[in-house]
Design a protein around this motif. Structure first.
Motif, PDB file in Angstrom:
ATOM      1  N   ASN A   7       0.829  -1.204   0.000  1.00 32.51           N
ATOM      2  CA  ASN A   7       0.000   0.000   0.000  1.00 32.51           C
ATOM      3  C   ASN A   7       0.857   1.245   0.000  1.00 32.51           C
ATOM      4  N   TYR A   8       0.228   2.357  -0.379  1.00 32.58           N
ATOM      5  CA  TYR A   8       0.972   3.583  -0.580  1.00 32.58           C
ATOM      6  C   TYR A   8       1.686   4.053   0.673  1.00 32.58           C
ATOM      7  N   THR A   9       1.035   3.910   1.824  1.00 35.69           N
ATOM      8  CA  THR A   9       1.584   4.497   3.037  1.00 35.69           C
ATOM      9  C   THR A   9       2.979   3.964   3.323  1.00 35.69           C
ATOM     10  N   VAL A  10       3.169   2.672   3.166  1.00 36.12           N
ATOM     11  CA  VAL A  10       4.470   2.078   3.439  1.00 36.12           C
ATOM     12  C   VAL A  10       5.454   2.409   2.330  1.00 36.12           C
ATOM     13  N   VAL A  11       5.019   2.223   1.058  1.00 34.31           N
ATOM     14  CA  VAL A  11       5.964   2.341  -0.044  1.00 34.31           C
ATOM     15  C   VAL A  11       6.380   3.777  -0.287  1.00 34.31           C
ATOM     16  N   VAL A  12       5.418   4.691  -0.272  1.00 36.18           N
ATOM     17  CA  VAL A  12       5.762   6.084  -0.531  1.00 36.18           C
ATOM     18  C   VAL A  12       6.823   6.554   0.444  1.00 36.18           C
ATOM     19  N   GLY A 116      14.255   1.780  -7.810  1.00 37.60           N
ATOM     20  CA  GLY A 116      14.247   3.150  -8.291  1.00 37.60           C
ATOM     21  C   GLY A 116      13.028   3.463  -9.122  1.00 37.60           C
ATOM     22  N   ILE A 117      12.618   2.517  -9.955  1.00 41.37           N
ATOM     23  CA  ILE A 117      11.425   2.709 -10.778  1.00 41.37           C
ATOM     24  C   ILE A 117      10.191   2.855  -9.896  1.00 41.37           C
ATOM     25  N   GLU A 118      10.069   2.023  -8.868  1.00 42.65           N
ATOM     26  CA  GLU A 118       8.904   2.116  -7.978  1.00 42.65           C
ATOM     27  C   GLU A 118       8.881   3.470  -7.268  1.00 42.65           C
ATOM     28  N   ARG A 119      10.020   3.910  -6.779  1.00 42.10           N
ATOM     29  CA  ARG A 119      10.060   5.210  -6.110  1.00 42.10           C
ATOM     30  C   ARG A 119       9.692   6.329  -7.087  1.00 42.10           C
ATOM     31  N   ALA A 120      10.210   6.231  -8.319  1.00 40.42           N
ATOM     32  CA  ALA A 120       9.874   7.244  -9.322  1.00 40.42           C
ATOM     33  C   ALA A 120       8.387   7.205  -9.661  1.00 40.42           C
ATOM     34  N   ASN A 121       7.831   6.002  -9.794  1.00 41.20           N
ATOM     35  CA  ASN A 121       6.402   5.880 -10.106  1.00 41.20           C
ATOM     36  C   ASN A 121       5.533   6.578  -9.067  1.00 41.20           C
ATOM     37  N   CYS A 123       6.377   9.157  -7.172  1.00 40.85           N
ATOM     38  CA  CYS A 123       6.485  10.601  -7.376  1.00 40.85           C
ATOM     39  C   CYS A 123       5.717  11.047  -8.618  1.00 40.85           C
ATOM     40  N   ILE A 124       5.817  10.265  -9.681  1.00 41.38           N
ATOM     41  CA  ILE A 124       5.152  10.631 -10.937  1.00 41.38           C
ATOM     42  C   ILE A 124       3.638  10.614 -10.785  1.00 41.38           C
ATOM     43  N   LYS A 125       3.123   9.739  -9.950  1.00 42.50           N
ATOM     44  CA  LYS A 125       1.680   9.715  -9.713  1.00 42.50           C
ATOM     45  C   LYS A 125       1.231  10.867  -8.829  1.00 42.50           C
ATOM     46  N   PHE A 126       1.911  11.044  -7.713  1.00 35.94           N
ATOM     47  CA  PHE A 126       1.363  11.916  -6.676  1.00 35.94           C
ATOM     48  C   PHE A 126       1.747  13.384  -6.826  1.00 35.94           C
ATOM     49  N   ILE A 127       2.862  13.675  -7.462  1.00 35.65           N
ATOM     50  CA  ILE A 127       3.214  15.090  -7.615  1.00 35.65           C
ATOM     51  C   ILE A 127       2.147  15.854  -8.413  1.00 35.65           C
ATOM     52  N   PHE A 173       4.516   1.214 -15.218  1.00 36.97           N
ATOM     53  CA  PHE A 173       4.562   2.665 -15.187  1.00 36.97           C
ATOM     54  C   PHE A 173       3.584   3.251 -14.171  1.00 36.97           C
ATOM     55  N   VAL A 174       3.126   2.424 -13.264  1.00 38.08           N
ATOM     56  CA  VAL A 174       2.284   2.881 -12.151  1.00 38.08           C
ATOM     57  C   VAL A 174       2.857   2.294 -10.875  1.00 38.08           C
ATOM     58  N   PRO A 175       2.533   2.876  -9.715  1.00 37.96           N
ATOM     59  CA  PRO A 175       2.992   2.284  -8.463  1.00 37.96           C
ATOM     60  C   PRO A 175       2.485   0.860  -8.289  1.00 37.96           C
ATOM     61  N   ALA A 176       3.214   0.077  -7.518  1.00 37.14           N
ATOM     62  CA  ALA A 176       2.859  -1.332  -7.335  1.00 37.14           C
ATOM     63  C   ALA A 176       1.438  -1.491  -6.823  1.00 37.14           C
TER      64      ALA A 176
END
Length: 614
Positions: A7-12, A116-121, A123-127, A173-176
């Motif tokens: 879930n987002y809370t942990v991964v973000v 790195g891709i997951e972390r970027a995904n 940021c790319i979603k939520f920014i 190209f989206v978060p997990a």
């Protein structure tokens, strides 16, 4: 149903890091995930920047460009190889094109790139969803858009590294937490390339030029670096690669479309005043070691290292680079990469300043002096412990040396290559781009630069040679040869040259069997001067190493010199045919242009298919 295991809370919040100081190149380590939500993280510019630094963090460390990706994955080519004897399960297996799927140097870099891709995904979603992005002040919106562009560029870099090593890698190209599955199958690399090429177009419109944000330095993506990365990826997309469906090296029929993208992006950089050629070649690499000697901003993007640890620092200069004896005042350093013996003789013998910067002609002895290496024991030399602040008093293996991802000289040579291919021959602008790189290399000897060919094939050959000389040891050559579909023919050519060098025939007829050397002071002068002051019987290196000499296996009596094997250090076995050290011995065309997927990754994701030949 979408898998919500992550879930987002942990991964973000696993990407959380301390904010970067605008004047500082260094990134900090991240181990413990935070418990803040994505709504909190991306609703201030400071915490968004913090999350973005967490993405940059995935570039560095032992499993990034701090060691394995930079010094293992890009060799062997006709410049350098890994030192030591072959094993399929370690770094020598990669270098000799005989790595097994359980090679211990593959899995962690593979995993870190996807991290790195997951972390970027995220940021790319939520920014773009943040209030600051949509309704903040003009300054806040501009800053958030810049961060969005940086995240897009970082994701592109991670995917590019995966594709050029493994080919049709799984894509997401989206978060997990938004993915249909956490275990995607191999994806067509062309589709992935097309996506990140488009992403980089968007990113270049969001991020300012270097001259507009000087606080970024070359440690974060600016517009020029993004455009340069887009050009590089476009040339890879338009070039040859080993295809999964046919098991052949092929390129797409519309390849010129991608050459045009590369040409246009490079020309935009050339027309801007944010980047130029550093007039002193050596200073580019000294700048990576901490002394900033690059006012022209030739270093367009480099991976920052700091912290003397395996996660945020690099082993550049410790693992690779000039060899320092452990008993010297400098302490242990270098030696993990060796030059192909013929590489020294590819350079003009007395006028190209790049040779002595690129090649570790000498090593530092236990008495802290220098002495010439044997011909089979040259190292790469763009990384040197003596260019850092670390010495024998330190037990550290990390020296805070950065890795160069992109330089302005690459922009010039990519432009020249693309222009030549599109125009069926070079334009005046392309010829000048090549000449600019050569004139820097031949500083003081510009009138001796070889005549520039004006035919398409001749100019292409000149580009192939120039890139060999310009980027030696920077993990570029191997991937150039692959995208040109020249790797097999260049390997065959190199083996022929090695045999000629061993035999003293052809262009190597005057290369000596032996040289006679003494230790001499290591003065830390510019490399050309440093090599010229080596103490060799018979004169300066540029005379002695190109003359037959005495041809005696013993040094002149009473001279105080020690004999050093030169050509005699080379044999057909140790250079070409040995199962332990033979040049790229296990390479097979249409099979070994790609690495094997790590066995662990295949076990965890059963939807992935192993690359052909493994």
């Amino acid at each position: 149903m979408k898998n919500r295991i992550i879930n987002y809370t942990v991964v973000v919040l696993a990407v959380m890091a301390i904010m970067i100081n605008p004047s500082c190149k260094k990134f900090l380590d991240f181990e413990s995930p935070s418990t803040s939500s994505e709504e909190v993280v991306f609703e201030t510019t400071s915490t968004t920047n913090t999350a973005l630094i967490g993405v940059y963090n995935r570039l560095i460390g032992d499993n990034g460009y701090g060691s394995r990706i930079s010094t293992l994955f890009g060799i062997t080519a006709d410049d350098f190889k890994t030192s030591g004897s072959y094993s399929p399960s370690d770094r020598r297996g990669i270098s000799m094109y005989g790595a097994s799927s359980d090679n211990t140097d593959l899995i962690q870099p593979f995993a870190q790139l996807y991290s790195g891709i997951e972390r970027a995904n995220l940021c790319i979603k939520f920014i773009p969803l943040s209030k600051l992005y949509t309704s903040g002040t003009p300054a806040e919106q501009a800053l958030m858009k810049r961060y969005h562009g940086e995240a897009l560029a970082l994701r592109a870099q991670f995917y590019y590294e995966l594709i050029r090593n493994w080919g049709d890698v799984p894509q997401r190209f989206v978060p997990a937490a938004d993915a249909e599955t956490l275990f995607p199958a191999n994806a067509d690399r062309d589709q992935t390339y097309d996506q990140i090429i488009e992403d980089l177009k968007v990113a270049s419109e969001l991020v300012p030029w270097r001259i507009e944000i000087p606080e970024y330095g070359s440690f974060r993506f600016t517009k020029g670096a993004i455009k340069g990365l887009r050009a590089r990826i476009a040339l890879a997309r338009g070039g040859y690669s080993l295809r999964s469906k046919t098991n052949l090296m092929e390129r797409s029929s519309d390849y010129l479309k991608y050459y045009q993208i590369a040409k246009d992006e490079c020309k935009a950089i050339m027309d801007n005043n944010s980047h130029g050629l550093n007039p002193i070649y050596e200073n580019i690499f000294k700048s990576l070691h901490g002394a900033r000697l690059d006012n022209e901003n030739e270093l367009m993007f480099e991976v920052a290292a700091f912290g003397t640890n395996a996660n945020t620092d690099s082993k550049l200069g410790y693992y690779n680079g000039v060899r320092f004896n452990a008993s010297s005042t400098y302490g242990t350093g270098g030696g993990g990469m060796n030059a192909i013996a013929t590489y020294f003789y590819e350079f003009d013998p007395s006028k190209d300043c790049r040779r002595d910067v690129t090649l570790g002609v000498f090593e530092i002895t236990a008495t802290s002096k220098k002495i010439i290496n044997t011909l089979n024991n040259f190292t790469d030399a763009k990384f040197r412990k003596s260019w850092t602040n670390f010495d024998g008093k330190s037990s550290s293996q990390q020296f805070a040396v950065n890795w160069p991802i992109l330089r302005f000289s690459d922009i010039l040579l990519m432009y020249a290559e693309a222009d030549n291919e599109i125009g069926n021959g070079p334009s005046a602008v392309a010829i000048k781009a090549l000449r600019d790189v050569q004139e820097r290399a031949f500083i003081g000897f510009k009138s001796d630069i070889p005549v520039t060919p004006t035919t398409k094939s001749g100019f292409f050959d000149a580009i192939v040679k120039e890139r060999l000389l310009e980027f030696g040891g920077e993990a570029i050559r191997k991937f150039d040869l692959i995208r040109w579909n020249l790797i097999n023919s260049k390997f065959i050519e190199t083996r022929v040259k090695l045999q000629q060098l061993i035999d003293g025939t052809g262009p190597y007829v005057n290369v000596p069997n032996y040289v006679y050397a003494k230790e001499s002071n290591y003065n830390l002068t510019p490399s050309v001067t440093e090599v010229a002051s080596l103490d060799l019987y018979g004169g300066a290196p540029n005379v002695v190493l190109f003359s037959p000499g005495l041809n005696s296996s013993t040094a002149p009596a009473g001279s105080g010199y020690t004999v050093k094997n030169w050509r005699k250090a080379l044999t057909t076995d140790n250079q070409i045919t040995s199962i332990s050290t033979g040049f790229a011995l296990y390479f097979e065309p249409n099979k070994k242009e790609l690495l094997p997927y790590p066995k662990t990754a295949l076990n965890e994701n059963t939807n992935m298919v192993q690359n052909f030949g493994y």
